[in-house]
Design a protein around this motif. Structure first.
Motif, PDB file in Angstrom:
ATOM      1  N   UNK A  81     -64.851  44.928-112.309  1.00  0.00           N
ATOM      2  CA  UNK A  81     -64.354  45.030-110.986  1.00  0.00           C
ATOM      3  C   UNK A  81     -65.400  45.364-109.764  1.00  0.00           C
ATOM      4  N   UNK A  82     -66.319  46.305-110.152  1.00  0.00           N
ATOM      5  CA  UNK A  82     -67.390  46.579-109.396  1.00  0.00           C
ATOM      6  C   UNK A  82     -68.290  45.277-109.320  1.00  0.00           C
ATOM      7  N   UNK A  83     -68.602  44.512-110.064  1.00  0.00           N
ATOM      8  CA  UNK A  83     -69.508  43.511-110.080  1.00  0.00           C
ATOM      9  C   UNK A  83     -68.968  42.191-109.167  1.00  0.00           C
ATOM     10  N   UNK A  84     -67.507  42.363-109.351  1.00  0.00           N
ATOM     11  CA  UNK A  84     -66.753  41.190-108.395  1.00  0.00           C
ATOM     12  C   UNK A  84     -66.802  41.926-106.784  1.00  0.00           C
ATOM     13  N   UNK A  85     -66.677  43.273-106.614  1.00  0.00           N
ATOM     14  CA  UNK A  85     -66.608  43.838-105.498  1.00  0.00           C
ATOM     15  C   UNK A  85     -67.972  43.588-104.577  1.00  0.00           C
ATOM     16  N   UNK A  86     -68.914  43.700-105.396  1.00  0.00           N
ATOM     17  CA  UNK A  86     -70.324  43.632-104.847  1.00  0.00           C
ATOM     18  C   UNK A  86     -70.656  42.089-104.423  1.00  0.00           C
ATOM     19  N   UNK A  87     -70.194  41.363-105.389  1.00  0.00           N
ATOM     20  CA  UNK A  87     -70.151  40.012-105.142  1.00  0.00           C
ATOM     21  C   UNK A  87     -69.281  39.350-104.027  1.00  0.00           C
ATOM     22  N   UNK A  88     -68.326  39.864-103.796  1.00  0.00           N
ATOM     23  CA  UNK A  88     -67.571  39.719-102.353  1.00  0.00           C
ATOM     24  C   UNK A  88     -68.124  40.208-101.230  1.00  0.00           C
ATOM     25  N   UNK A  89     -68.881  41.258-101.380  1.00  0.00           N
ATOM     26  CA  UNK A  89     -69.298  41.973 -99.920  1.00  0.00           C
ATOM     27  C   UNK A  89     -70.752  41.276 -99.673  1.00  0.00           C
ATOM     28  N   UNK A  90     -71.460  40.918-101.005  1.00  0.00           N
ATOM     29  CA  UNK A  90     -73.024  40.561-100.474  1.00  0.00           C
ATOM     30  C   UNK A  90     -73.235  39.174-100.961  1.00  0.00           C
ATOM     31  N   UNK A  91     -72.347  38.403-101.223  1.00  0.00           N
ATOM     32  CA  UNK A  91     -72.615  36.906-101.715  1.00  0.00           C
ATOM     33  C   UNK A  91     -73.391  36.283-100.696  1.00  0.00           C
ATOM     34  N   UNK A  92     -72.976  36.489 -99.288  1.00  0.00           N
ATOM     35  CA  UNK A  92     -73.424  35.437 -98.286  1.00  0.00           C
ATOM     36  C   UNK A  92     -74.770  36.096 -97.875  1.00  0.00           C
ATOM     37  N   UNK A  93     -75.168  37.269 -98.274  1.00  0.00           N
ATOM     38  CA  UNK A  93     -76.534  37.785 -97.941  1.00  0.00           C
ATOM     39  C   UNK A  93     -77.562  37.578 -99.119  1.00  0.00           C
ATOM     40  N   UNK A  94     -77.083  37.943-100.573  1.00  0.00           N
ATOM     41  CA  UNK A  94     -77.911  37.965-101.653  1.00  0.00           C
ATOM     42  C   UNK A  94     -78.111  36.342-102.229  1.00  0.00           C
ATOM     43  N   UNK A  95     -76.910  35.669-102.132  1.00  0.00           N
ATOM     44  CA  UNK A  95     -76.740  34.229-102.508  1.00  0.00           C
ATOM     45  C   UNK A  95     -77.322  34.097-103.760  1.00  0.00           C
ATOM     46  N   UNK A  96     -77.456  35.010-104.773  1.00  0.00           N
ATOM     47  CA  UNK A  96     -78.093  34.643-106.052  1.00  0.00           C
ATOM     48  C   UNK A  96     -77.440  35.892-106.980  1.00  0.00           C
TER      49      UNK A  96
END
Length: 246
Positions: A81-96
């Motif tokens: 769940x933590x991985x999915x939350x980080x991906x939801x919040x930072x996907x547009x910035x980190x993009x990887x």
């Protein structure tokens, strides 16, 4: 059942085990053979046969899968769940997924490898946007004085000999394909490139391009404008090209 292939292999399926136990029971009933004797004829350890008999009574002749049902270091539900939350919040910035893995450790949200983060995202059906598109670069203009004749355009490249712990830089004329100079060294740096091109200029009879005063001035970080002493235009790209003014 594969009984004519010699000794019984270390692992056998339930059908083979049941057939062997039936043969041993038949030898006991009809020939009054002991379990040890029957097991020896079949190429089995009698302790193994006894273990099979106990498992047959419990209905567990099939081998259990090795290891536990879930690895001790498997991800917890909270970590997924933590991985999915980080991906939801930072996907547009980190993009990887690689950057997301490092982001999670820096934020102390989770600690997982890059491949684990990618697997969790794929299982959840999430797709990262990927690297942002780059603006196309304008192609550099071809110098008017760079004619396609020998002695004008040269190229260099390094080759590594790992066993000898050496690298070789070679300078070649692009048009004539003539091998002008070679430098063997223990390192790959601009010094070897400078030495290689110096030797190439000497081999081509262009020592006059090696202006000591100009080289000293360039070494201080000062590049003169519109100075006729500057004989070389160096364009760093892949491959590496060097044009010499005729």
């Amino acid at each position: 059942m594969g009984l004519n292939a010699g000794l019984v292999p270390p692992r056998a399926d339930a059908i083979v085990k049941a057939g062997l136990l039936e043969l041993i029971d038949y030898a006991d009933r009809e020939g009054d053979w002991s379990l040890r004797r029957a097991a020896a004829v079949l190429g089995l350890d009698h302790v193994r046969v006894i273990r099979w008999q106990h498992r047959a009574q419990a209905g567990r002749l099939d081998d259990a899968p090795p290891g536990p049902d879930e690895a001790a270091h498997a991800l917890l539900a909270a970590e997924r769940e933590a991985i999915l939350q980080i991906a939801e919040g930072w996907a547009e910035i980190d993009r990887s997924h690689r950057k997301l893995a490092h982001r999670g450790s820096r934020l102390q949200a989770f600690y997982a490898s890059e491949s684990t983060v990618l697997r969790v995202l794929r299982e959840a059906g999430l797709r990262l946007p990927g690297p942002a598109a780059r603006e196309p670069l304008e192609p550099r203009a071809w110098p008017e004085w760079a004619e396609l004749v020998p002695g004008v355009i040269m190229i260099y490249d390094f080759t590594h000999f790992t066993r000898a712990h050496r690298c070789v830089v070679a300078v070649i004329d692009v048009i004539s394909k003539y091998w002008l100079a070679t430098v063997v060294s223990a390192e790959e740096s601009s010094t070897q490139v400078e030495v290689a091109f110096t030797r190439a200029l000497v081999a081509e009879g262009k020592e006059h391009l090696l202006d000591a005063d100009l080289l000293q001035e360039l070494a201080t970080g000062t590049v003169p404008d519109n100075d006729e002493r500057i004989p070389v235009l160096l364009a760093i790209s892949e491959p590496y090209w060097v044009w010499f003014r005729p």
